[in-house]
Design a protein around this motif. Structure first.
Motif, PDB file in Angstrom:
ATOM      1  N   ALA A  89       0.822  -1.212   0.000  1.00 55.72           N
ATOM      2  CA  ALA A  89       0.000   0.000   0.000  1.00 55.72           C
ATOM      3  C   ALA A  89       0.852   1.257   0.000  1.00 55.72           C
ATOM      4  O   ALA A  89       0.330   2.360   0.132  1.00 55.72           O
ATOM      5  CB  ALA A  89      -0.929   0.015   1.220  1.00 55.72           C
ATOM      6  N   GLY A  90       2.157   1.099  -0.158  1.00 54.81           N
ATOM      7  CA  GLY A  90       3.036   2.265  -0.191  1.00 54.81           C
ATOM      8  C   GLY A  90       4.496   1.874  -0.128  1.00 54.81           C
ATOM      9  O   GLY A  90       4.842   0.758   0.283  1.00 54.81           O
ATOM     10  N   TYR A  91       5.351   2.789  -0.538  1.00 62.55           N
ATOM     11  CA  TYR A  91       6.793   2.568  -0.587  1.00 62.55           C
ATOM     12  C   TYR A  91       7.504   3.806  -0.052  1.00 62.55           C
ATOM     13  O   TYR A  91       6.933   4.896   0.010  1.00 62.55           O
ATOM     14  CB  TYR A  91       7.249   2.304  -2.022  1.00 62.55           C
ATOM     15  N   CYS A  95      14.706   4.870  -1.455  1.00 61.14           N
ATOM     16  CA  CYS A  95      15.808   3.911  -1.316  1.00 61.14           C
ATOM     17  C   CYS A  95      16.307   3.495  -2.696  1.00 61.14           C
ATOM     18  O   CYS A  95      15.705   3.820  -3.732  1.00 61.14           O
ATOM     19  CB  CYS A  95      15.362   2.690  -0.522  1.00 61.14           C
ATOM     20  N   ALA A  96      17.425   2.762  -2.730  1.00 61.28           N
ATOM     21  CA  ALA A  96      18.010   2.338  -4.006  1.00 61.28           C
ATOM     22  C   ALA A  96      17.039   1.471  -4.800  1.00 61.28           C
ATOM     23  O   ALA A  96      16.967   1.576  -6.028  1.00 61.28           O
ATOM     24  CB  ALA A  96      19.311   1.582  -3.752  1.00 61.28           C
ATOM     25  N   CYS A 106      11.543  -2.800  -1.680  1.00 62.16           N
ATOM     26  CA  CYS A 106      11.761  -1.736  -0.693  1.00 62.16           C
ATOM     27  C   CYS A 106      11.650  -2.320   0.717  1.00 62.16           C
ATOM     28  O   CYS A 106      10.639  -2.932   1.071  1.00 62.16           O
ATOM     29  CB  CYS A 106      10.723  -0.636  -0.890  1.00 62.16           C
ATOM     30  N   ALA A 107      12.690  -2.125   1.519  1.00 66.27           N
ATOM     31  CA  ALA A 107      12.741  -2.727   2.860  1.00 66.27           C
ATOM     32  C   ALA A 107      11.689  -2.155   3.789  1.00 66.27           C
ATOM     33  O   ALA A 107      11.313  -2.796   4.771  1.00 66.27           O
ATOM     34  CB  ALA A 107      14.131  -2.551   3.465  1.00 66.27           C
ATOM     35  N   THR A 108      11.215  -0.952   3.505  1.00 68.77           N
ATOM     36  CA  THR A 108      10.224  -0.321   4.382  1.00 68.77           C
ATOM     37  C   THR A 108       8.877  -0.140   3.685  1.00 68.77           C
ATOM     38  O   THR A 108       8.066   0.691   4.098  1.00 68.77           O
ATOM     39  CB  THR A 108      10.736   1.034   4.896  1.00 68.77           C
TER      40      THR A 108
END
Length: 333
Positions: A89-91, A95-96, A106-108
């Motif tokens: 639901a989002g990024y 980040c790289a 994306c880790a988060t």
């Protein structure tokens, strides 16, 4: 207020639940939910199999609906547009991975049902770049499962540049596998369905498999030695993975998209001698989802679905747990 269905504790039945989502963020959209697929991941989250569930949990991450509201900085979507929302639901968008287009790594990244209320509801909110426009003419009722199950099995074809000449096996002809067979057939591959169910053999051929192989017959697996360029495992159970690795051609790949929780017991010499690989992948990026939807529309690929009214969500979950659903369940508002 958003009206939803939520579980208050681990494995509990879903009950009516209302929450105030607050002011719409400037980069967010609000979706009127028309349909929402039920994925096995919803059950895993409901039961806290992965140890990351927070309650109350509103499941649902295969959303199809129309855009009801857009934040003031949203330019890629318009009110009334048919859209879908999947696992994310989002990024973070900085980040790289996000900068290179691999938003799904994306880790988060924010999970739609991880510390966020999902689509078993009348509305759901998400970051605009995680919401994907649905091509004109696609069947909306069956489109939801493409946004998680579909992209999960489509993503490896793009990531590993699978050629149309590849010989590919699919382990498990269920919620994920039945879509994998359709995608692989349309991709041009020679497709073998691994299944232990006699009843699914005919269905596998109807979905596009060229061959079937009994996944519980060790002799049959041994006879298929060195055959497959790629095997996609969609199951979440422990199998004798060394038998499957032996069926790979030199430089072949055993690829996991099913979330088996037990460690993989793999002998290294089966990999070294023929330069084979073992890998896994999650859902795809927004760009890959767009590509998948275009491909699915072009080749008339549709998940096979059963429908339940949203108010019958607990009955639908019981049906999924029974293992008898063919092959995905979709809730309707």
């Amino acid at each position: 207020m958003i009206s939803a269905y939520a579980a208050k504790d681990m494995g509990g039945e879903l009950q009516p639940f209302e929450y105030d989502p607050g002011e719409l963020g400037e980069n967010e959209v609000e979706i009127d939910v028309k349909y929402c697929g039920i994925c096995h991941s919803d059950l895993s989250m409901l039961d806290n199999d992965w140890g990351m569930t927070s309650y109350p949990l509103v499941p649902g991450h295969e959303v199809v609906g129309t855009v009801a509201k857009v934040g003031k900085k949203v330019t890629n979507l318009t009110i009334g547009q048919n859209v879908g929302l999947g696992w994310h639901a989002g990024y973070c968008n900085h980040c790289a991975c996000c900068q290179s287009g691999d938003h799904n790594l994306c880790a988060t990244a924010a999970g739609t049902i991880v510390h966020h209320h999902g689509g078993f509801a009348d509305k759901v909110r998400a970051q605009a770049n995680s919401v994907i426009a649905i091509p004109e003419g696609m069947d909306l009722e069956s489109a939801g499962p493409l946004f998680c199950g579909g992209i999960t099995v489509f993503n490896p074809l793009v990531q590993f540049d699978i050629p149309p000449t590849a010989k590919v096996g699919v382990i498990g002809i269920g919620g994920l596998g039945h879509m994998a067979v359709q995608f692989l057939n349309a991709w041009g591959c020679e497709v073998t369905a691994f299944t232990s169910s006699e009843a699914k053999i005919k269905e596998a051929f109807e979905l596009g498999a060229h061959h079937t192989l009994n996944s519980r017959d060790e002799n049959a697996l041994e006879a298929a030695a060195g055959q497959f360029d790629l095997i996609i495992s969609t199951v979440n159970v422990k199998l004798d993975w060394n038998l499957y690795i032996n069926t790979l051609a030199p430089k072949g790949r055993l690829h996991f998209v099913g979330a088996t929780l037990e460690p993989l017991d793999i002998g290294v010499f089966g990999l070294i001698g023929a330069q084979r690989q073992v890998s896994g992948s999650p859902v795809g990026s927004p760009a890959t989802i767009v590509k998948m939807l275009d491909f699915a529309k072009r080749h008339n690929i549709q998940p096979v679905v059963e429908t339940f009214p949203m108010a019958k969500v607990n009955d639908a979950l019981k049906r999924l747990r029974s293992g008898e659903a063919k092959y995905r369940i979709v809730l309707t508002n």
